[in-house]
Design an enzyme around this catalytic site. Structure first.
Site, mmCIF file in Angstrom:
data_model
loop_
_atom_site.group_PDB
_atom_site.id
_atom_site.type_symbol
_atom_site.label_atom_id
_atom_site.label_comp_id
_atom_site.label_asym_id
_atom_site.label_seq_id
_atom_site.Cartn_x
_atom_site.Cartn_y
_atom_site.Cartn_z
ATOM 1 N N GLY A 36 4.820 8.487 8.544
ATOM 2 C CA GLY A 36 4.140 8.920 9.766
ATOM 3 C C GLY A 36 3.852 10.405 9.812
ATOM 4 O O GLY A 36 3.659 11.057 8.796
ATOM 5 N N LEU B 35 1.440 1.380 7.763
ATOM 6 C CA LEU B 35 1.389 2.816 7.550
ATOM 7 C C LEU B 35 2.360 3.281 6.466
ATOM 8 O O LEU B 35 3.546 2.952 6.498
ATOM 9 C CB LEU B 35 1.721 3.534 8.862
ATOM 10 N N ASP B 36 1.861 4.043 5.520
ATOM 11 C CA ASP B 36 2.688 4.671 4.490
ATOM 12 C C ASP B 36 3.601 3.692 3.757
ATOM 13 O O ASP B 36 4.737 4.027 3.416
ATOM 14 C CB ASP B 36 3.551 5.792 5.110
ATOM 15 N N SER B 37 3.106 2.484 3.531
ATOM 16 C CA SER B 37 3.971 1.490 2.892
ATOM 17 C C SER B 37 3.407 0.827 1.657
ATOM 18 O O SER B 37 4.053 -0.020 1.071
ATOM 19 C CB SER B 37 4.325 0.382 3.892
#
Lengths: 327, 329
Positions: free
Chosen positions: B246, B272-274
């Site tokens: 995040g 998100l960001d995964s």
């Protein structure tokens, strides 16, 4: 939560009888050993943590110089906007000119003057070694590493005892090593409902700090308060990633390209205390779970050893709510 | 994840057109002489292959190359334990007269069918068109600047189709003048309506080969967008995932008191960001670092990490592995 719990070292009192034994000098900075010609200088370390003010360094350095001490290294750190002061000095001195108890009193006076949160002086060749207890569960590679380093003289501590919630047969390497060196091994089996913290507290009450070397039980706030001193843990993951169990497997499943290990102080919250040291290594698709675990274990050993060494050398100080200064 | 299943057929038409332009150009590859009357001009090619594992794949692939006079100079094979999949990446040099580009496409395609390949991609850098990419960013432009400069230096072997941002930039800024000088269009799409934005972006990027998010913040591309685009999206995150997902990962790291900070390049998924991680880099920090230096070190790492990931991707080194990992040869 107060992290470094050694306020003022009270070792001055028990020092005197060791003094005669240990007055032989370390060959420090090429000083000659011929005591009839030149004084025998021995090393000392002092760390100081107080509210920031003008004149602290002047006072501390003057204190050392006034007694003929020679400062060889000095680290000062004052964070922005924080109004705190940290210093760590390494110096050599003549214990005849500056007796050990006098040294403690002199630093104590400055500590009082500045309202220090922390003032610790340590003379490695005179003061007793730190007494530590090692706690572990089933995995013993960290313990073995520490025992071997201790045996090699690379870990300047006295190992009071080893405590484990896992039983070990007497003909194992670890048990025979401990027996040979007269280090007691206490098997304290834990259950979900009974962590037997009172018994452990009793076993470790005379230690200076604890090391959790793959001790897989969580120590309660009650235990930590009761013990009142620092507890250092090694976690084979790069915190705050992969807290809890099997961090190597968590990392493997996450597909990261770097794995690591973290040494930190233990707080009530699992794997969340102030971090002391972190190390990483690269991994790739060619690594399977086995090699992830192997690399993690290798990192763990190095990371824990480094953290303990830093701690014993008075390099680690609390910083803010959950960070550390590591000189 | 890597959405290019087989691009060989789509390349052959364009390759023929470029072939005439490029056929006299030899890379100075492994000391080959440029005198075409004496020795053939050998040019490099790369082939990656991803299929269920069986006996005989390497034999077939290498034979395919050798039969056309190609010389394998590097070969990476990876078969993970218990996974029954096969990955290989070969680097070879060949004579495009003996092995025409379209024929190469067909030859590998045949093997791909034979082995039911999930992925078979061949690329001849000196013949095939460069990858067309779009760059998306918000306000922070250090990543974009790094990429533009490396592109200008010839170190980023792509064609930059356009730059899209949800942040307006004045025409007399370094970036805008750079883009104008190089004829790269800049599209300001303010983030007012997510759906509308995504439609517009899709329209702008539909002809690209992949997208790079170079600090495109606050906008999580929806599953609809990703499906609609259908190709890979690469993002740079200035934190060591899975830590600090995040916003403001540098600040999160600073507050957490870590002793190492890092950056992660990964493929974008709905979460998100995964997405699958491509590359990670770290640097040491200590009590002497303040938030400013955390941020500065993070930005320096970001630039290196993103560049490395894109370079690996363009060189066909990155392949999907399992549900969310990558093989990076």
């Amino acid at each position: 939560m107060m992290m470094m719990r050694r306020i003022i070292s009270e070792r001055a009192t028990c020092v005197s009888k060791n003094f005669i034994l240990r007055s032989s000098a370390s060959r420090f900075h090429g000083e000659s050993l011929d005591s009839s010609v030149s004084p025998v200088l021995i090393p000392g370390v002092h760390v100081f943590h107080c509210q920031d003010a003008v004149g602290i360094v002047a006072k501390l350095s003057d204190c050392i110089a006034a007694k003929g001490g020679n400062i060889l290294g000095y680290d000062v750190f004052v964070p922005e906007n924080n109004n705190v002061f940290y210093s760590r000095s390494e110096f050599i001195f003549d214990p005849v000119k500056w007796p050990r108890e006098q040294m403690s009193e002199d630093f104590q006076a400055i500590a009082q003057r500045f309202g220090a949160m922390n003032s610790v002086v340590r003379v490695p060749s005179i003061d007793p070694k730190y007494k530590i207890a090692l706690l572990l569960s089933k995995q013993d590679h960290c313990l073995v590493e520490m025992l071997h380093r201790w045996q090699d003289g690379k870990l300047p501590v006295d190992i009071t005892c080893v405590i484990s919630n896992h039983e070990r047969a007497s003909n194992t390497h670890v048990m025979r090593f401990l027996e040979r060196h007269g280090i007691p091994y206490h098997y304290v089996a834990t259950t979900k409902d009974n962590k037997r913290e009172d018994e452990i507290l009793d076993l470790v009450k005379d230690t200076d700090f604890l090391v959790l070397a793959r001790y897989m039980q969580i120590l309660s706030g009650k235990f930590l308060k009761g013990y009142g001193k620092d507890v250092i843990n090694i976690h084979h993951g790069l915190l705050p990633s992969f807290k809890g169990g099997y961090p190597a497997k968590q990392a493997f499943d996450a597909g990261v390209k770097l794995i690591g290990a973290t040494s930190h102080f233990v707080t009530e919250e699992l794997d969340a205390g102030p971090i002391i040291e972190q190390m990483v290594e690269s991994v790739s698709h060619r690594d399977n779970l086995r090699s992830f675990v192997q690399k993690s274990e290798d990192l763990e050993k190095k990371c824990l050893t480094k953290a303990i060494k830093s701690y014993c050398e008075l390099r680690v100080l609390p910083y803010g709510a959950n960070k550390t200064v590591v000189f």
